[in-house]
Design an enzyme around this catalytic site. Structure first.
Site, mmCIF file in Angstrom:
data_model
loop_
_atom_site.group_PDB
_atom_site.id
_atom_site.type_symbol
_atom_site.label_atom_id
_atom_site.label_comp_id
_atom_site.label_asym_id
_atom_site.label_seq_id
_atom_site.Cartn_x
_atom_site.Cartn_y
_atom_site.Cartn_z
ATOM 1 N N GLY A 232 39.960 -0.692 72.814
ATOM 2 C CA GLY A 232 38.625 -0.553 72.221
ATOM 3 C C GLY A 232 37.853 -1.851 72.367
ATOM 4 O O GLY A 232 38.395 -2.933 72.080
ATOM 5 N N ARG B 228 26.433 5.610 48.619
ATOM 6 C CA ARG B 228 26.215 6.774 49.487
ATOM 7 C C ARG B 228 26.903 8.036 48.980
ATOM 8 O O ARG B 228 26.389 9.129 49.148
ATOM 9 C CB ARG B 228 26.708 6.441 50.898
HETATM 10 C C1 LIG Z 1 24.468 5.253 63.483
HETATM 11 C C2 LIG Z 1 25.348 4.226 62.824
HETATM 12 C C3 LIG Z 1 24.772 3.141 62.187
HETATM 13 C C4 LIG Z 1 25.579 2.196 61.553
HETATM 14 N N1 LIG Z 1 24.994 1.124 60.935
HETATM 15 C C5 LIG Z 1 25.753 0.182 60.338
HETATM 16 C C6 LIG Z 1 25.169 -0.957 59.719
HETATM 17 O O1 LIG Z 1 23.954 -1.131 59.723
HETATM 18 N N2 LIG Z 1 25.993 -1.862 59.120
HETATM 19 C C7 LIG Z 1 27.354 -1.722 59.093
HETATM 20 O O2 LIG Z 1 28.058 -2.573 58.534
HETATM 21 N N3 LIG Z 1 27.946 -0.654 59.704
HETATM 22 C C8 LIG Z 1 27.186 0.280 60.330
HETATM 23 N N4 LIG Z 1 27.785 1.361 60.945
HETATM 24 C C9 LIG Z 1 29.254 1.379 61.081
HETATM 25 C C10 LIG Z 1 29.703 0.347 62.141
HETATM 26 O O3 LIG Z 1 28.787 0.345 63.191
HETATM 27 C C11 LIG Z 1 31.095 0.642 62.688
HETATM 28 O O4 LIG Z 1 32.003 0.827 61.639
HETATM 29 C C12 LIG Z 1 31.598 -0.523 63.543
HETATM 30 O O5 LIG Z 1 30.642 -0.888 64.504
HETATM 31 C C13 LIG Z 1 32.896 -0.128 64.203
HETATM 32 O O6 LIG Z 1 33.253 -1.077 65.158
HETATM 33 P P1 LIG Z 1 34.651 -0.925 65.895
HETATM 34 O O7 LIG Z 1 34.784 -2.095 66.793
HETATM 35 O O8 LIG Z 1 35.729 -0.716 64.906
HETATM 36 O O9 LIG Z 1 34.547 0.444 66.704
HETATM 37 P P2 LIG Z 1 33.534 0.995 67.821
HETATM 38 O O10 LIG Z 1 32.325 0.178 67.982
HETATM 39 O O11 LIG Z 1 33.374 2.437 67.494
HETATM 40 O O12 LIG Z 1 34.359 0.844 69.153
HETATM 41 C C14 LIG Z 1 35.467 1.665 69.442
HETATM 42 C C15 LIG Z 1 35.951 1.350 70.838
HETATM 43 O O13 LIG Z 1 37.149 2.073 71.081
HETATM 44 C C16 LIG Z 1 37.064 2.753 72.326
HETATM 45 N N5 LIG Z 1 37.976 3.905 72.280
HETATM 46 C C17 LIG Z 1 37.939 4.984 71.469
HETATM 47 N N6 LIG Z 1 38.977 5.796 71.755
HETATM 48 C C18 LIG Z 1 39.684 5.203 72.749
HETATM 49 C C19 LIG Z 1 40.856 5.554 73.485
HETATM 50 N N7 LIG Z 1 41.535 6.670 73.233
HETATM 51 N N8 LIG Z 1 41.283 4.719 74.455
HETATM 52 C C20 LIG Z 1 40.612 3.548 74.721
HETATM 53 N N9 LIG Z 1 39.505 3.173 74.047
HETATM 54 C C21 LIG Z 1 39.052 3.994 73.072
HETATM 55 C C22 LIG Z 1 35.588 3.097 72.447
HETATM 56 O O14 LIG Z 1 35.229 3.402 73.761
HETATM 57 C C23 LIG Z 1 34.981 1.784 71.933
HETATM 58 O O15 LIG Z 1 34.996 0.812 72.958
HETATM 59 C C24 LIG Z 1 26.991 2.332 61.570
HETATM 60 C C25 LIG Z 1 27.573 3.431 62.210
HETATM 61 C C26 LIG Z 1 26.762 4.376 62.822
HETATM 62 C C27 LIG Z 1 27.403 5.551 63.488
#
Ligand SMILES: Cc1cc2nc3c(=O)[nH]c(=O)nc-3n(C[C@H](O)[C@H](O)[C@H](O)COP(=O)(O)OP(=O)(O)OC[C@H]3O[C@@H](n4cnc5c(N)ncnc54)[C@H](O)[C@@H]3O)c2cc1C
Length: 544
Positions: free
Chosen positions: A8, A282
Site C-alpha cells: 500500500g 459523526r
Molecule cells: C472522501 C474522504 C475524505 C477524507 N477526509 C479526511 C480528512 O479530511 N481527514 C482525515 O484525517 N481523514 C480523512 N479521510 C480518511 C483518510 O483519508 C484515510 O483514513 C487515510 O488517508 C488512509 O490512508 P492509508 O495510507 O491507510 O490508506 P490509503 O490511502 O487508502 O492507501 C491504501 C493503499 O493500499 C493499496 N492496496 C489496497 N489493497 C491492496 C492489495 N490487495 N495489494 C496491494 N496494495 C493494495 C492501495 O492501492 C493504496 O495504495 C477521508 C476519507 C475519504 C474517503
C-alpha cells in the site's frame, strides 16, 4: 541492509517507507496503482494537531480527551496519548517536506472546527489536504528512491503472507503485468492497504480499498479487531457512481442541518443538542439523520459569498457538478454513507500484529479510534503509525535466514491456474455486487439480531460458491482470486456485530439500545480452519 516490504502506497505506506529510509532500512512499496491514486488523496477536511500556535485553552490533553470521548471508552489510552502528543511534530515535518497549509489573514496557520472537538485544531490545505500530503511524501520517497533506499513495485497486488511458525518472512505478490505470482522476502511485512470500502459498494471512499489483504491475513492467523465499528459520514451527496463527501468543514464553518415539517425548517441537531449540535460526533449526527426518516438538508446559503469561495470552494464545486446545486442559494440534500473503518488488523502499540514481523498501519490497522473516529484524526494516525512501525523495525535485529516457501508458491500457482477453468452460472463481479448489497442492508446505521443473522446466511452462501465461480477475463486477475478473502472479512465483520449486544458509538443495536459496562472492551476475532471465534479483549492485550 534490512528490507521491509510495505503493501500500500497511500499516506501511511509512504510515511513508513520514508522513515525506514531515514533510519537506514530499505523499503519496497507495493501497490496496484500509483500513490497519487490512493484513497489518501481524497482527504479534504484536514489533519488534527495541537501545536505551539494552538487556540487559547487548547492542549494536547484536551485532544486526548476528545479522542477518547469520541471513541466511547474503548480507544487505547496510551496509544491515543502517543498519537495526540505527536501532532505538533507531524505538522512541522509535513511543512518541512513541502505540504502547504492554509494561513489566516495574519499569515498564521489556519485551523477549522471539526466534529466532537472542544477546540479549533484541524489544520488544512484549502480543499486538498490529502493531495498536498501525498504530493509531499511522493517527492520525499523519490529522494530516497534515487538514494537506493526505497523501491516501488507498481501494478502489483498482495496475495498472501509467507508465515512460518508464527513469524512472517515476506509475501507472495501478484504482478498484474506478467500475470505471475512471485515471492518476496523481508525482515518485516507492513500492511498499509487502507479500509474496506469496496465491501459496501457505493461509499465515499476508493474501491481499491476492498479489505482483501486483511481478510487473507485473517485466514492466515492474524487477529482482527473492532470490525463492527463502521463510520457513516453524516453528510454525503448521492450520485450514480458513488456518495460524494460533503466535508465536515461545511458544518465547521457554520453549516446547519434541517428538515422540513409543515412548511417550516426544523433545525433538529440544534434543537436537540444546542448551538454546537451540528458538530456533534459523526455517529451521533448520522443516527439523528437516519432517525429523522425524511429528506435532510445542509444549508450554507446564509454565509457570505466570499467565505464560501475562500473556505469551501470544493463543496461549492462538487454540489454544482454532481447535484446541480447552487450553494449560495440552495440547501444541499445530504444522507449518511459508509466512510471509514475503525476496525481492522489488531496491533500492539508498536503496530505489530499477533504474528511476529507482520505490522499494520494507517486505516487497515485498528488502534486509535475506538467506537467512533473524530474527523481529522486518521491522517494524523496514518503518518504517526507509519513512523512508529518504521522505528520498531529499524530497532530490531534483522532476520538471519528465511525458510523455503517454494512448496507454498507452487500450491498457490496451481490454485490460481485452477481458478481459470471453473464453470458456474455466476460471474465473480456479480457476487461482489451481491455482497455489497448485503453489507449495506445488514450493517446499516441501526442493526438487529435478525437482520445480522440474515446477512451471515447470505455471506455463507456466497462463500460456499466462491471458489467455483466463472473466471472473468474482463477484469483484473486480482478480482478473480480475491473474492474468498473479501467474503471472509465480511463474514467476520457480521460476526463481530452480532457478538456486541449493546449500542456504542458507530454500532447501534435496536435490540440492545443501551451502552453496557460489560462491553467496554475491544472485540477481537480469530480464525482457525473455517471457525471464527470472537472475544472481548477484557485484558486489553493489544494495549501494550
Ligand atoms: C472522501 C474522504 C475524505 C477524507 N477526509 C479526511 C480528512 O479530511 N481527514 C482525515 O484525517 N481523514 C480523512 N479521510 C480518511 C483518510 O483519508 C484515510 O483514513 C487515510 O488517508 C488512509 O490512508 P492509508 O495510507 O491507510 O490508506 P490509503 O490511502 O487508502 O492507501 C491504501 C493503499 O493500499 C493499496 N492496496 C489496497 N489493497 C491492496 C492489495 N490487495 N495489494 C496491494 N496494495 C493494495 C492501495 O492501492 C493504496 O495504495 C477521508 C476519507 C475519504 C474517503
Amino acid at each position: 541492509m534490512k528490507e521491509v516490504i510495505i503493501i500500500g502506497s497511500g499516506i501511511s505506506g509512504m510515511a513508513c517507507a520514508v522513515r525506514c529510509a531515514e533510519l537506514g532500512v530499505h523499503a519496497t512499496l507495493v501497490s496496484p496503482f500509483p500513490s497519487e491514486r490512493s484513497q489518501s488523496v481524497m482527504a479534504s477536511g484536514g489533519i488534527n494537531a495541537v501545536t505551539d500556535e494552538a487556540e487559547p485553552g487548547d492542549s494536547v490533553e484536551s485532544h486526548i480527551e476528545d479522542t477518547l470521548m469520541g471513541g466511547c471508552g474503548i480507544g487505547g489510552q496510551q496509544a491515543v496519548a502517543g498519537l495526540c502528543r505527536s501532532g505538533g511534530e507531524i505538522i512541522r515535518y509535513l511543512e518541512k517536506i513541502g505540504t502547504v497549509f492554509s494561513v489566516d489573514a495574519s499569515g498564521k496557520p489556519a485551523r477549522r472546527a471539526f466534529g466532537g472537538q472542544s477546540h479549533k485544531r484541524t489544520y488544512y490545505c484549502g480543499a486538498s489536504t490529502g493531495k498536498q500530503i501525498v504530493s509531499a511524501l511522493v517527492m520525499e520517497t523519490r529522494r530516497y528512491e534515487a538514494a537506493g533506499l526505497v523501491s516501488r513495485r507498481l501494478w502489483c497486488c498482495f496475495h498472501s503472507a509467507l508465515i512460518h511458525e508464527g513469524v512472517c518472512h515476506g509475501a507472495l505478490l501478484f504482478d498484474e503485468t506478467t500475470g505471475q505470482l512471485e515471492m518476496v522476502y523481508g525482515d518485516a511485512l507492513v500492511m498499509a492497504s487502507g479500509g474496506q470500502n469496496a465491501l459496501f459498494g457505493k461509499t465515499t471512499g476508493s474501491t481499491q480499498c476492498d479489505g482483501y489483504a486483511a481478510g487473507r491475513l485473517f485466514m492466515q492467523g492474524a487477529e482482527l479487531k473492532n470490525l463492527e465499528f463502521i463510520q457513516y459520514h453524516p453528510t454525503t451527496l448521492e450520485t450514480p457512481q458513488k456518495r460524494m463527501l460533503v466535508s465536515e468543514a461545511v458544518r465547521g464553518e457554520g453549516g446547519r442541518l434541517f428538515y422540513e415539517e409543515d412548511g417550516k425548517r426544523v433545525y433538529f441537531m440544534e434543537d436537540r443538542y444546542g448551538p454546537k449540535g451540528n458538530l456533534m460526533t459523526r455517529d451521533v449526527v448520522s443516527r439523528e439523520i437516519d432517525a429523522a426518516g425524511r429528506a435532510v438538508f445542509l444549508d450554507i446559503s446564509f454565509l457570505d459569498r466570499r467565505e464560501i469561495d475562500d473556505r469551501l470552494p470544493e463543496v461549492r464545486d462538487l454540489c454544482a457538478k454532481y447535484g446541480g446545486i447552487d450553494v449560495y442559494r440552495d440547501p444541499i440534500p445530504v444522507q449518511p454513507s459508509v466512510h471509514f473503518f475503525m476496525g481492522g488488523l489488531a496491533v500492539h502499540l508498536n503496530h505489530e500484529t499477533n504474528i511476529r514481523n507482520l505490522f499494520a498501519i494507517g486505516e487497515c490497522a485498528s488502534m486509535y479510534h475506538g467506537a467512533n473516529r473524530l474527523g481529522g484524526n486518521s491522517l494524523l494516525a496514518a503518518v504517526y503509525s507509519g513512523n512508529i512501525a518504521a522505528a520498531e523495525i529499524a530497532d530490531r535485529a534483522g532476520v538471519s535466514g528465511h525458510p523455503d516457501f517454494d512448496m507454498e508458491l507452487e500450491r498457490e500457482r496451481k490454485a490460481l491456474a485452477g481458478r481459470r477453468d471453473t464453470q458456474s452460472q455466476f460471474p465473480v463481479m456479480y457476487i461482489r455486487d451481491m455482497l455489497a448489497e448485503t453489507m449495506q442492508k445488514r450493517l446499516g446505521i441501526v442493526r438487529n439480531e435478525d437482520n445480522l443473522k440474515q446477512g451471515l446466511e447470505d455471506i455463507e452462501y456466497y462463500l460456499s460458491i466462491a471458489e467455483r465461480l466463472n473466471y472473468d477475463p474482463s477484469v483484473m486477475p486480482y478480482f478473480n482470486y480475491s473474492l474468498t478473502g473479501i467474503l471472509t472479512l465480511a463474514r467476520a465483520t457480521v460476526s463481530c456485530a452480532l457478538s456486541r449486544r449493546e449500542s456504542r458509538g458507530a454500532h447501534d443495536r435496536s435490540d440492545f439500545p443501551k451502552t453496557e459496562e460489560a462491553y467496554r472492551s475491544a472485540t477481537i476475532i480469530s480464525y482457525d480452519s473455517g471457525n471464527y471465534s470472537v472475544r472481548l479483549d477484557r485484558g486489553r492485550s493489544y494495549e501494550s
